[in-house]
Design an enzyme around this catalytic site. Structure first.
Site, PDB file in Angstrom:
ATOM      1  N   CYS A 114       0.820  -1.225   0.000  1.00  0.00           N
ATOM      2  CA  CYS A 114       0.000   0.000   0.000  1.00  0.00           C
ATOM      3  C   CYS A 114       0.849   1.267   0.000  1.00  0.00           C
ATOM      4  O   CYS A 114       0.381   2.337  -0.374  1.00  0.00           O
ATOM      5  CB  CYS A 114      -0.954   0.002   1.178  1.00  0.00           C
ATOM      6  SG  CYS A 114      -2.131  -1.355   1.088  1.00  0.00           S
ATOM      7  N   HIS A 251      -3.279   7.575   1.745  1.00  0.00           N
ATOM      8  CA  HIS A 251      -3.677   6.235   1.292  1.00  0.00           C
ATOM      9  C   HIS A 251      -5.094   5.995   1.785  1.00  0.00           C
ATOM     10  O   HIS A 251      -5.426   6.293   2.932  1.00  0.00           O
ATOM     11  CB  HIS A 251      -2.712   5.199   1.870  1.00  0.00           C
ATOM     12  CG  HIS A 251      -3.164   3.789   1.670  1.00  0.00           C
ATOM     13  ND1 HIS A 251      -3.622   3.332   0.453  1.00  0.00           N
ATOM     14  CD2 HIS A 251      -3.247   2.732   2.531  1.00  0.00           C
ATOM     15  CE1 HIS A 251      -3.953   2.048   0.575  1.00  0.00           C
ATOM     16  NE2 HIS A 251      -3.742   1.668   1.825  1.00  0.00           N
ATOM     17  N   ASN A 281     -10.088   0.126  -0.636  1.00  0.00           N
ATOM     18  CA  ASN A 281      -8.634   0.162  -0.539  1.00  0.00           C
ATOM     19  C   ASN A 281      -8.046  -0.446  -1.814  1.00  0.00           C
ATOM     20  O   ASN A 281      -8.142  -1.651  -2.030  1.00  0.00           O
ATOM     21  CB  ASN A 281      -8.199  -0.625   0.701  1.00  0.00           C
ATOM     22  CG  ASN A 281      -6.690  -0.594   0.918  1.00  0.00           C
ATOM     23  OD1 ASN A 281      -5.934  -0.194   0.040  1.00  0.00           O
ATOM     24  ND2 ASN A 281      -6.267  -1.033   2.091  1.00  0.00           N
TER      25      ASN A 281
HETATM   26  O1  UT7 Z   1      -3.954  -0.758   3.198  1.00  0.00           O
HETATM   27  C1  UT7 Z   1      -3.085  -1.408   4.061  1.00  0.00           C
HETATM   28  C2  UT7 Z   1      -3.341  -1.029   5.415  1.00  0.00           C
HETATM   29  N1  UT7 Z   1      -4.564  -1.622   5.889  1.00  0.00           N
HETATM   30  C3  UT7 Z   1      -5.286  -0.956   6.723  1.00  0.00           C
HETATM   31  O2  UT7 Z   1      -4.977   0.177   7.009  1.00  0.00           O
HETATM   32  C4  UT7 Z   1      -6.438  -1.635   7.366  1.00  0.00           C
HETATM   33  C5  UT7 Z   1      -6.377  -1.365   8.837  1.00  0.00           C
HETATM   34  N2  UT7 Z   1      -7.444  -1.941   9.598  1.00  0.00           N
HETATM   35  C6  UT7 Z   1      -8.736  -1.542   9.483  1.00  0.00           C
HETATM   36  O3  UT7 Z   1      -9.072  -0.747   8.632  1.00  0.00           O
HETATM   37  C7  UT7 Z   1      -9.726  -2.079  10.488  1.00  0.00           C
HETATM   38  O4  UT7 Z   1      -9.045  -2.746  11.503  1.00  0.00           O
HETATM   39  C8  UT7 Z   1     -10.802  -3.026   9.875  1.00  0.00           C
HETATM   40  C9  UT7 Z   1     -11.760  -2.226   8.998  1.00  0.00           C
HETATM   41  C10 UT7 Z   1     -10.098  -4.103   9.072  1.00  0.00           C
HETATM   42  C11 UT7 Z   1     -11.605  -3.688  10.993  1.00  0.00           C
HETATM   43  O5  UT7 Z   1     -12.171  -2.702  11.841  1.00  0.00           O
HETATM   44  P1  UT7 Z   1     -12.031  -2.848  13.438  1.00  0.00           P
HETATM   45  O6  UT7 Z   1     -12.827  -1.775  14.009  1.00  0.00           O
HETATM   46  O7  UT7 Z   1     -10.561  -2.894  13.729  1.00  0.00           O
HETATM   47  O8  UT7 Z   1     -12.744  -4.204  13.699  1.00  0.00           O
HETATM   48  P2  UT7 Z   1     -12.146  -5.514  14.408  1.00  0.00           P
HETATM   49  O9  UT7 Z   1     -11.170  -6.178  13.505  1.00  0.00           O
HETATM   50  O10 UT7 Z   1     -11.707  -5.163  15.765  1.00  0.00           O
HETATM   51  O11 UT7 Z   1     -13.442  -6.396  14.467  1.00  0.00           O
HETATM   52  C12 UT7 Z   1     -14.583  -6.024  15.241  1.00  0.00           C
HETATM   53  C13 UT7 Z   1     -15.651  -7.070  15.069  1.00  0.00           C
HETATM   54  C14 UT7 Z   1     -15.131  -8.492  15.197  1.00  0.00           C
HETATM   55  O12 UT7 Z   1     -16.082  -9.231  15.888  1.00  0.00           O
HETATM   56  P3  UT7 Z   1     -15.836  -9.596  17.470  1.00  0.00           P
HETATM   57  O13 UT7 Z   1     -14.539 -10.342  17.490  1.00  0.00           O
HETATM   58  O14 UT7 Z   1     -15.747  -8.254  18.147  1.00  0.00           O
HETATM   59  O15 UT7 Z   1     -17.030 -10.383  17.781  1.00  0.00           O
HETATM   60  C15 UT7 Z   1     -15.074  -8.978  13.769  1.00  0.00           C
HETATM   61  O16 UT7 Z   1     -15.275 -10.370  13.671  1.00  0.00           O
HETATM   62  O17 UT7 Z   1     -16.220  -6.971  13.750  1.00  0.00           O
HETATM   63  C16 UT7 Z   1     -16.242  -8.260  13.150  1.00  0.00           C
HETATM   64  N3  UT7 Z   1     -16.116  -8.106  11.701  1.00  0.00           N
HETATM   65  C17 UT7 Z   1     -17.184  -7.909  10.914  1.00  0.00           C
HETATM   66  N4  UT7 Z   1     -18.487  -7.804  11.155  1.00  0.00           N
HETATM   67  C18 UT7 Z   1     -19.306  -7.584  10.122  1.00  0.00           C
HETATM   68  C19 UT7 Z   1     -14.994  -8.120  10.949  1.00  0.00           C
HETATM   69  N5  UT7 Z   1     -15.311  -7.927   9.654  1.00  0.00           N
HETATM   70  C20 UT7 Z   1     -16.652  -7.801   9.606  1.00  0.00           C
HETATM   71  C21 UT7 Z   1     -17.572  -7.573   8.561  1.00  0.00           C
HETATM   72  N6  UT7 Z   1     -18.890  -7.473   8.860  1.00  0.00           N
HETATM   73  N7  UT7 Z   1     -17.173  -7.436   7.269  1.00  0.00           N
END
Ligand code: UT7
Length: 324
Positions: A114, A251, A281
């Site tokens: 990225c 980004h 992304n």
């Molecule tokens: O481009 C390269 C760099 N990449 C990035 O910058 C990405 C960086 N990370 C992010 O953007 C975020 O961490 C995400 C968008 C990937 C995830 O957001 P988050 O607020 O960090 O969520 P999380 O990973 O802490 O997950 C929260 C909950 C989880 O459930 P539990 O464990 O709390 O029960 C996940 O299983 O959300 C759940 N979850 C979803 N729920 C519905 C994860 N993906 C989904 C989904 N729909 N698509």
């Protein structure tokens, strides 16, 4: 007088197929509301069957050439940032060189995921400053839809495909921050974090392309910590501060990361280019896509001070300060 790498044209290409968040609700345990609120993404483009990274890169480069009033004969180098090449080799850049009808010059790919476009800009800038090139097309092009695990809701809803291209030309500058062109770059990486974001296949391991694996929360944490830092370092190298910035061109991975980075830098969201809602992304393509959209719609004007910042797999991160 010193040599500067000045931006003289920008263009982009997005594949025809647009996929709204709601489309994922049929096959995954997810909702439009979750995707919007956690990432800011509303839709993304996916390449059509047979549509390649190099084909999108050529389309974006043609538009950038047209915007600059130049032809392929005017270029002496092609630098492509991509992690999703058509083939293991040759480089996408050589395919673009041929696609544009260039018979001279040189072409190579940069792989910094990225952060790829920022790395490619820094390399093209060095080529221009050292006199090895006078006009370089720098492209970010990706088909991340080809490396998704469609059963993993935590990654497959986040990425999209597309390409953006920027033409840099050697011009004379006065050596002050008032010059047009690239004023400073800052590159960083830390391979200890390679397991946070990777693709689980490759030539010397599985022999297959593999699919993307990400510990999103951890990457998020590093992004928030490192992006404002690299942007501020690059501004300092240029003899400028965040107050001088007309536009942050970040980004486009997550609206929450973009917002927090701007907050840390003390820059209002009215001075940040945001396209993540429409593109998702697109990895190395995201900054040139955002740049091209914002130039096309009149937000970015000649003389504006831009800072582009990115982080991704590696981890690799960095930023570029550029006066448009
Ligand atoms: O481009 C390269 C760099 N990449 C990035 O910058 C990405 C960086 N990370 C992010 O953007 C975020 O961490 C995400 C968008 C990937 C995830 O957001 P988050 O607020 O960090 O969520 P999380 O990973 O802490 O997950 C929260 C909950 C989880 O459930 P539990 O464990 O709390 O029960 C996940 O299983 O959300 C759940 N979850 C979803 N729920 C519905 C994860 N993906 C989904 C989904 N729909 N698509």
């Amino acid at each position: 007088m010193i040599r500067r790498a000045v931006a003289v044209g920008v263009g982009h290409y997005l594949p025809e197929r647009v996929v709204e968040n709601a489309e994922f609700e049929a096959s995954l345990d997810t909702t439009d509301a979750w995707i919007r609120s956690r990432s800011g993404i509303e839709r993304r483009h996916f390449a059509g069957e047979g549509e390649t990274t190099s084909a999108m890169a050529v389309a974006a480069a043609r538009r950038a050439l047209e915007a600059a009033g130049l032809t392929a004969d005017d270029l002496d180098a092609v630098v492509v940032a991509t992690s999703t090449p058509d083939l293991t080799f040759p480089s996408v850049a050589t395919m673009v060189q041929d696609g544009l009808g260039m018979t001279g010059g040189f072409a190579f790919d940069v792989q910094a995921v990225c952060a790829g476009f920022v790395y490619a800009l820094a390399n093209a800038n060095a080529l221009i400053l050292s006199g090895q090139a006078t006009r370089v097309v720098v492209i970010g092009a990706e088909t991340f839809s080809r490396i998704m695990d469609w059963t993993d809701r935590s990654t497959c809803v986040l990425f999209g495909d597309g390409a953006g291209a920027l033409i840099l030309e050697a011009r004379e500058g006065s050596g002050t921050p008032a010059d047009r062109g690239i004023l400073a770059t800052d590159l960083n990486s830390d391979g200890r974090y390679r397991d946070l974001l990777y693709v689980d296949g490759g030539v010397s391991t599985s022999g297959s392309a593999g699919v993307l694996r990400m510990q999103g929360r951890e990457v998020f944490r590093h992004a928030v910590e490192k992006l404002a830092e690299t942007a501020e370092t690059a501004l300092e190298k240029a003899g400028l501060t965040a107050e001088d910035v007309t536009w942050i061109v970040p980004h486009q991975a997550n609206l929450r990361i973009i917002t927090r980075t701007a907050q840390k830098m003390g820059v209002g969201m009215d001075r940040v280019v945001v396209t993540v809602q429409d593109h998702g992304n697109t990895s190395a393509a995201s900054i040139p896509l955002a740049l091209s959209v914002a130039v096309q719609d009149g937000r970015i004007k000649p003389g504006d001070l831009l800072v582009a910042e990115a982080i991704g797999g590696g981890l690799a991160w960095g930023s570029v300060v550029l006066r448009w």
